[in-house]
Write an enzyme that holds these catalytic residues in place. Structure first.
Site, mmCIF file in Angstrom:
data_model
loop_
_atom_site.group_PDB
_atom_site.id
_atom_site.type_symbol
_atom_site.label_atom_id
_atom_site.label_comp_id
_atom_site.label_asym_id
_atom_site.label_seq_id
_atom_site.Cartn_x
_atom_site.Cartn_y
_atom_site.Cartn_z
ATOM 1 C CB SER A 1 -0.851 -0.027 1.275
ATOM 2 O OG SER A 1 -1.443 1.227 1.529
ATOM 3 C CE1 TYR B 1 -5.327 -1.727 4.268
ATOM 4 C CE2 TYR B 1 -4.068 0.288 3.955
ATOM 5 C CZ TYR B 1 -4.693 -0.832 3.432
ATOM 6 O OH TYR B 1 -4.667 -1.050 2.075
HETATM 7 P P1 NAP Z 1 -11.828 -5.073 -1.426
HETATM 8 O O1 NAP Z 1 -12.637 -4.866 -2.650
HETATM 9 O O2 NAP Z 1 -12.388 -4.749 -0.092
HETATM 10 O O3 NAP Z 1 -11.238 -6.534 -1.452
HETATM 11 C C1 NAP Z 1 -10.648 -7.147 -0.340
HETATM 12 C C2 NAP Z 1 -10.618 -8.632 -0.560
HETATM 13 O O4 NAP Z 1 -10.091 -9.285 0.606
HETATM 14 C C3 NAP Z 1 -12.022 -9.188 -0.786
HETATM 15 O O5 NAP Z 1 -11.957 -10.235 -1.706
HETATM 16 C C4 NAP Z 1 -12.353 -9.707 0.593
HETATM 17 O O6 NAP Z 1 -13.344 -10.704 0.606
HETATM 18 C C5 NAP Z 1 -11.005 -10.279 0.985
HETATM 19 N N1 NAP Z 1 -10.980 -10.553 2.413
HETATM 20 C C6 NAP Z 1 -11.110 -9.660 3.428
HETATM 21 N N2 NAP Z 1 -11.119 -10.320 4.607
HETATM 22 C C7 NAP Z 1 -10.998 -11.630 4.325
HETATM 23 C C8 NAP Z 1 -10.967 -12.805 5.118
HETATM 24 N N3 NAP Z 1 -11.067 -12.776 6.459
HETATM 25 N N4 NAP Z 1 -10.835 -14.001 4.497
HETATM 26 C C9 NAP Z 1 -10.748 -14.066 3.151
HETATM 27 N N5 NAP Z 1 -10.781 -12.997 2.350
HETATM 28 C C10 NAP Z 1 -10.916 -11.792 2.931
HETATM 29 O O7 NAP Z 1 -10.538 -4.146 -1.516
HETATM 30 P P2 NAP Z 1 -9.342 -4.065 -2.567
HETATM 31 O O8 NAP Z 1 -9.054 -2.642 -2.733
HETATM 32 O O9 NAP Z 1 -9.574 -4.925 -3.759
HETATM 33 O O10 NAP Z 1 -8.182 -4.680 -1.664
HETATM 34 C C11 NAP Z 1 -7.320 -5.717 -2.081
HETATM 35 C C12 NAP Z 1 -5.964 -5.520 -1.420
HETATM 36 O O11 NAP Z 1 -5.389 -4.308 -1.936
HETATM 37 C C13 NAP Z 1 -6.014 -5.358 0.097
HETATM 38 O O12 NAP Z 1 -4.906 -5.992 0.678
HETATM 39 C C14 NAP Z 1 -5.908 -3.857 0.273
HETATM 40 O O13 NAP Z 1 -5.390 -3.504 1.505
HETATM 41 C C15 NAP Z 1 -4.954 -3.524 -0.856
HETATM 42 N N6 NAP Z 1 -4.926 -2.125 -1.273
HETATM 43 C C16 NAP Z 1 -6.016 -1.506 -1.821
HETATM 44 C C17 NAP Z 1 -5.922 -0.187 -2.226
HETATM 45 C C18 NAP Z 1 -7.047 0.551 -2.856
HETATM 46 O O14 NAP Z 1 -6.903 1.764 -3.116
HETATM 47 N N7 NAP Z 1 -8.173 -0.052 -3.144
HETATM 48 C C19 NAP Z 1 -4.722 0.497 -2.054
HETATM 49 C C20 NAP Z 1 -3.646 -0.144 -1.486
HETATM 50 C C21 NAP Z 1 -3.748 -1.462 -1.109
HETATM 51 P P3 NAP Z 1 -14.891 -10.286 0.936
HETATM 52 O O15 NAP Z 1 -15.415 -9.645 -0.326
HETATM 53 O O16 NAP Z 1 -15.503 -11.582 1.251
HETATM 54 O O17 NAP Z 1 -14.840 -9.322 2.088
#
Ligand code: NAP
Length: 252
Positions: free
Chosen positions: A144, A157
């Site tokens: 991140s 986080y």
């Molecule tokens: P998201 O749409 O909220 O996706 C998160 C994913 O993690 C979902 O598939 C969620 O499943 C899964 N997850 C959460 N808790 C879990 C658990 N206990 N067991 C299994 N799966 C679980 O967000 P995203 O933005 O795509 O995030 C993906 C990654 O990118 C994360 O590590 C996040 O921190 C990182 N990230 C995102 C951004 C951004 O701007 N979006 C920036 C930097 C880093 P459910 O749908 O079932 O909850």
């Protein structure tokens, strides 16, 4: 090196949190590059299954809640049994909790650290054992901007994403000599569920956009190229890097 160093033909990739957002886009990009995909998560994977099937690659869903390390051995065993191997791991599943540092609860600390850091480490360990037996592999952690910066109102986080940057380097140091490349991708601000609260906040949304040289939020598919690269033999000499894909955010 293969004729096309970016090809993932014949490889098997595990992607956690692949039902939506960045994980889904990464799973599809890896399949487009030739990999079969095991998608790990606690929600239905139908959409990802259809998108991977459209590429002609094989797909297997592993139902698992990464809030604990309990499912880790099963994730590895099911993947190897269903798809015949395990060459690539993408630790993408992650959550975020927002509160002022003065009010931050232990529950919000533990929940985030367990998914974002603890499960990512122990799944990496379990997959690395298989990869070493197979002669090598690729591990990609999703870091991140808060692997580099402090952020605000997201204590656990920031700790987890700074931790994942450190663990990326530690695992790279220990496993580079065993044929495993461990690297991370640090996404900037992407429009997904994770950032829904920021997108909805007019002031934060405006401030964030003002700092992104590309002038827009990232789209999940913007991450695919970096993931394919790090998963491929084109990245065989990359170890311990945390690669920003951020529309230029860190350059400001
Ligand atoms: P998201 O749409 O909220 O996706 C998160 C994913 O993690 C979902 O598939 C969620 O499943 C899964 N997850 C959460 N808790 C879990 C658990 N206990 N067991 C299994 N799966 C679980 O967000 P995203 O933005 O795509 O995030 C993906 C990654 O990118 C994360 O590590 C996040 O921190 C990182 N990230 C995102 C951004 C951004 O701007 N979006 C920036 C930097 C880093 P459910 O749908 O079932 O909850």
């Amino acid at each position: 090196m293969a004729a096309n160093p970016f090809s993932l033909d014949g490889k098997v990739a595990v992607v956690t949190g692949a039902n939506t957002g960045l994980g889904q886009a990464i799973a599809v990009a890896l399949a487009q590059a030739g990999a079969d995909v095991a998608a790990v998560g606690r929600s239905g994977m139908d959409e990802t299954a259809a998108a991977v099937a459209a590429t002609g690659r094989r797909f297997h869903a592993v139902s698992a809640d990464l809030g604990s390390t309990e499912p880790v051995p099963r994730i590895v065993a099911e993947t190897v049994e269903a798809l015949g191997g395990l060459d690539i791991l993408v630790n993408n599943a992650g959550i975020i909790r927002r509160a002022d540092a003065l009010d931050f609860t232990e529950a919000d600390w533990d929940a985030v650290m367990d998914v974002n850091l603890k499960s990512a480490f122990f799944l990496s360990q379990a997959c690395a054992r298989v990869m070493i037996e197979r002669g090598g592999g690729k591990i990609i952690n999703i870091a991140s901007m808060l692997s580099f910066q402090g952020g605000i109102r997201v204590a656990s986080y920031t700790a987890s994403k700074s931790g994942i940057a450190g663990l990326t380097k530690l695992m790279a140091n220990e496993w580079a000599g065993r044929g495993i490349n461990v690297n991370a991708i640090a996404p900037g601000y992407f429009a997904t569920n994770n950032t829904a609260a920021l997108q909805a906040d007019e002031t934060r949304n405006r401030d964030i956009l003002a700092r992104i040289p590309a002038g827009r939020w990232g789209r999940p598919e913007d991450l695919g190229g970096a993931a394919v690269f790090l998963a491929s033999s084109a990245a065989d000499y990359m170890h311990g890097a945390v690669v920003p894909v951020d529309g230029g955010w860190l350059a400001r």
